[in-house]
Motif scaffolding. Structure first.
Motif, PDB file in Angstrom:
ATOM      1  N   ASP A   1       3.547  14.818   2.998  1.00 22.79           N
ATOM      2  CA  ASP A   1       4.350  15.901   3.731  1.00 22.79           C
ATOM      3  C   ASP A   1       5.350  14.947   4.631  1.00 22.79           C
ATOM      4  O   ASP A   1       6.577  15.574   4.748  1.00 22.79           O
ATOM      5  CB  ASP A   1       3.292  16.598   4.703  1.00 22.79           C
ATOM      6  CG  ASP A   1       2.658  17.733   3.758  1.00 22.79           C
ATOM      7  OD1 ASP A   1       3.101  17.889   2.873  1.00 22.79           O
ATOM      8  OD2 ASP A   1       1.701  18.220   4.579  1.00 22.79           O
ATOM      9  N   LEU A   2       5.099  14.012   5.248  1.00 20.41           N
ATOM     10  CA  LEU A   2       5.798  13.107   6.056  1.00 20.41           C
ATOM     11  C   LEU A   2       7.110  12.368   4.863  1.00 20.41           C
ATOM     12  O   LEU A   2       8.199  12.416   5.545  1.00 20.41           O
ATOM     13  CB  LEU A   2       5.108  12.046   6.585  1.00 20.41           C
ATOM     14  CG  LEU A   2       5.979  10.742   7.279  1.00 20.41           C
ATOM     15  CD1 LEU A   2       6.716  11.286   8.266  1.00 20.41           C
ATOM     16  CD2 LEU A   2       4.921   9.569   7.782  1.00 20.41           C
ATOM     17  N   ALA A   3       6.629  11.911   3.692  1.00 24.01           N
ATOM     18  CA  ALA A   3       7.426  11.370   2.828  1.00 24.01           C
ATOM     19  C   ALA A   3       8.423  12.505   2.576  1.00 24.01           C
ATOM     20  O   ALA A   3       9.786  12.196   2.393  1.00 24.01           O
ATOM     21  CB  ALA A   3       6.805  11.088   1.688  1.00 24.01           C
TER      22      ALA A   3
ATOM     23  N   ALA B   1       0.922  -1.227  -0.130  1.00 26.10           N
ATOM     24  CA  ALA B   1       0.002  -0.015  -0.062  1.00 26.10           C
ATOM     25  C   ALA B   1       0.835   1.192  -0.156  1.00 26.10           C
ATOM     26  O   ALA B   1       0.310   2.376  -0.052  1.00 26.10           O
ATOM     27  CB  ALA B   1      -0.883  -0.067   1.273  1.00 26.10           C
ATOM     28  N   MET B   2       2.124   1.070   0.312  1.00 21.81           N
ATOM     29  CA  MET B   2       2.999   2.326   0.045  1.00 21.81           C
ATOM     30  C   MET B   2       2.803   3.146   0.962  1.00 21.81           C
ATOM     31  O   MET B   2       2.958   4.597   1.098  1.00 21.81           O
ATOM     32  CB  MET B   2       2.898   3.058  -1.153  1.00 21.81           C
ATOM     33  CG  MET B   2       3.535   2.072  -2.346  1.00 21.81           C
ATOM     34  SD  MET B   2       5.216   1.333  -2.097  1.00 21.81           S
ATOM     35  CE  MET B   2       6.006   2.886  -2.183  1.00 21.81           C
ATOM     36  N   THR B   3       2.440   2.847   2.654  1.00 23.93           N
ATOM     37  CA  THR B   3       2.064   3.571   3.637  1.00 23.93           C
ATOM     38  C   THR B   3       3.241   3.929   4.621  1.00 23.93           C
ATOM     39  O   THR B   3       4.244   2.804   4.575  1.00 23.93           O
ATOM     40  CB  THR B   3       0.979   3.092   4.410  1.00 23.93           C
ATOM     41  OG1 THR B   3      -0.164   2.595   3.793  1.00 23.93           O
ATOM     42  CG2 THR B   3       0.554   3.915   5.612  1.00 23.93           C
ATOM     43  N   LEU B   4       3.600   4.823   4.761  1.00 29.35           N
ATOM     44  CA  LEU B   4       4.861   5.463   5.834  1.00 29.35           C
ATOM     45  C   LEU B   4       4.549   5.161   7.328  1.00 29.35           C
ATOM     46  O   LEU B   4       3.345   5.301   7.619  1.00 29.35           O
ATOM     47  CB  LEU B   4       5.286   6.700   5.078  1.00 29.35           C
ATOM     48  CG  LEU B   4       6.089   7.054   3.994  1.00 29.35           C
ATOM     49  CD1 LEU B   4       5.286   6.485   2.915  1.00 29.35           C
ATOM     50  CD2 LEU B   4       6.622   8.237   4.078  1.00 29.35           C
TER      51      LEU B   4
ATOM     52  N   PRO C   1       1.442  14.505  -4.565  1.00 35.53           N
ATOM     53  CA  PRO C   1       1.078  15.367  -3.543  1.00 35.53           C
ATOM     54  C   PRO C   1      -0.356  14.752  -3.044  1.00 35.53           C
ATOM     55  O   PRO C   1      -0.900  15.167  -2.089  1.00 35.53           O
ATOM     56  CB  PRO C   1       0.543  16.653  -4.335  1.00 35.53           C
ATOM     57  CG  PRO C   1       1.839  16.590  -5.360  1.00 35.53           C
ATOM     58  CD  PRO C   1       1.922  15.193  -5.928  1.00 35.53           C
ATOM     59  N   THR C   2      -1.202  13.859  -3.891  1.00 36.35           N
ATOM     60  CA  THR C   2      -2.398  13.342  -3.299  1.00 36.35           C
ATOM     61  C   THR C   2      -2.022  12.289  -2.339  1.00 36.35           C
ATOM     62  O   THR C   2      -2.896  11.747  -1.826  1.00 36.35           O
ATOM     63  CB  THR C   2      -2.978  12.688  -4.544  1.00 36.35           C
ATOM     64  OG1 THR C   2      -2.226  11.945  -5.265  1.00 36.35           O
ATOM     65  CG2 THR C   2      -3.412  13.794  -5.541  1.00 36.35           C
ATOM     66  N   HIS C   3      -0.635  11.709  -2.130  1.00 37.27           N
ATOM     67  CA  HIS C   3      -0.642  10.631  -1.032  1.00 37.27           C
ATOM     68  C   HIS C   3      -0.900  11.381   0.128  1.00 37.27           C
ATOM     69  O   HIS C   3      -0.325  12.324   0.631  1.00 37.27           O
ATOM     70  CB  HIS C   3       0.816  10.191  -1.132  1.00 37.27           C
ATOM     71  CG  HIS C   3       1.092   8.985  -0.247  1.00 37.27           C
ATOM     72  ND1 HIS C   3       1.273   9.194   1.085  1.00 37.27           N
ATOM     73  CD2 HIS C   3       1.199   7.638  -0.831  1.00 37.27           C
ATOM     74  CE1 HIS C   3       1.503   7.795   1.320  1.00 37.27           C
ATOM     75  NE2 HIS C   3       1.477   7.038   0.433  1.00 37.27           N
TER      76      HIS C   3
END
Length: 376
Positions: free
Chosen positions: A286-288, A152-155, A280-282
């Motif tokens: 900002d955390l990335a 899911a590419m979650t940080l 930018p829609t992720h």
């Protein structure tokens, strides 16, 4: 021919220079000095000239490179990414210890956390990725994180986890981001694990794993690996060191191509969502931007239905349907079709989701392949 002569050939000195590339030390054991030094060699951590299960010159060369990449005191090279995860966790856990980890992890890591460790008396709490800092604050001996998570590419906010659990041992799987894009040790991690099979090697021809961090912790992991035996053999280590020499060049290309493919997919009418930290829609963009210096070549995207996802999978011509990631070639998988064989559940992954490892082909060719597959 005398058998002894065959077993002990005599080769005299030959003219020539020193090899530019380290040779492959394709031997399982070494002739030791007949002095007390032999005992010192045998008792050392990861000796390079004793027995290949303990270490080798090729492994030592790759370990030096890997430690430098992560800004670590020491590195341990083992036979796979799962061997690295297992060595890092098992060397720091005993019955009664508590681990806090995410519910989103590589499937084999989840099996270790969910099934194997509890069988040995280790308490494991699996929590949603965004809840990891607060769960870690409630008390943990070890916190285990993976960022970005698969698929899911979650940080995971590593600095927040460190601040929430200052006394816990923080272990981070950095396989997707790589040290080119994220350096977890600088964000408070104690140990970093990676599947060197992926971006670190980069050529889809090696299976290896690495643990990096403080010297005493890595040496503890080496002792566990010495007992369990997940050897990274000399030729594999040699191939990895070869791949590492082009690592920064490859990662710059993966970053650029990943961003281009993600943007193209986000603009396509048949794509519902693109999961890529560089967009930018992720939801964690900002955390990335704070935690990562680049966003890598891994992404996932969802289409209108599971049937549509399977049509895309069946229609790509350039992208290959193969597991793993981080190689020269673009790969595409349908995680929901694969997860059942690894202990997953039907609701673990959206069946409309596809995962892409963006390779080093021309970005325009990768995009064209995905676009034609979406139109199939």
């Amino acid at each position: 021919m005398n058998m002894t002569d065959l077993l002990h050939p005599v080769a005299g000195p030959r003219p020539g220079g020193t090899p530019v590339v380290t040779p492959v030390y394709q031997t399982s054991t070494y002739d030791l000095p007949r002095t007390p030094e032999a005992a010192q060699i045998a008792g050392a951590v990861a000796p390079v000239g004793y027995y290949t299960r303990y270490g080798s010159p090729n492994a030592a060369e790759a370990e030096a490179m890997l430690a430098a990449l992560d800004g670590a005191e020491r590195a341990l090279l083992v036979g796979s990414g799962m061997a690295a995860i297992s060595a890092a966790l098992l060397s720091n856990l005993r019955a009664g210890a508590r681990v806090v980890a995410q519910t989103a992890h590589y499937t084999a890591a989840l099996t270790l956390l969910r099934d194997v460790l509890p069988a040995y008396g280790v308490e494991v709490s699996l929590v949603p990725q965004e809840s990891l800092p607060s769960a870690a604050a409630s008390g943990a001996d070890v916190v285990y994180a993976e960022t970005p998570s698969n698929p899911a590419m979650t940080l995971t906010d590593l600095a927040a986890v460190r601040a929430a659990a200052p006394g816990a041992l923080l272990i981070v799987d950095n396989t997707f981001a790589t040290p080119y894009n994220t350096r977890p040790l600088s964000l408070g991690a104690d140990l970093v694990v990676q599947s060197a099979t992926k971006y670190l090697n980069g050529h889809s021809d090696v299976t290896a794993g690495v643990v990096t961090g403080r010297a005493e912790l890595v040496e503890r992991a080496w002792e566990t690996a010495r007992v369990l035996g997940p050897v990274c053999h000399p030729f594999e280590a040699w191939l990895l060191a070869r791949g590492l020499r082009t690592f920064p060049l490859r990662m710059a290309r993966h970053n650029a191509a990943g961003q281009a493919v993600a943007e193209a997919l986000a603009a396509h009418p048949r794509v519902r969502a693109v999961h890529y930290p560089g967009l930018p829609t992720h939801p964690q963009h900002d955390l990335a931007r704070r935690q990562m210096t680049g966003f890598g070549g891994m992404l996932s995207f969802t289409v209108d239905s599971p049937a549509a996802a399977l049509r895309v999978l069946q229609s790509t011509r350039l992208a290959r349907n193969a597991v793993s990631l981080g190689g020269l070639e673009t790969l595409i998988t349908h995680p929901a079709s694969l997860i059942f064989s690894h202990g997953g559940t039907s609701d673990s992954v959206d069946a409309s989701l596809l995962r892409v490892s963006v390779g080093l082909e021309e970005p325009s060719d990768i995009i064209a392949d995905l676009v034609q597959a979406l139109s199939a």
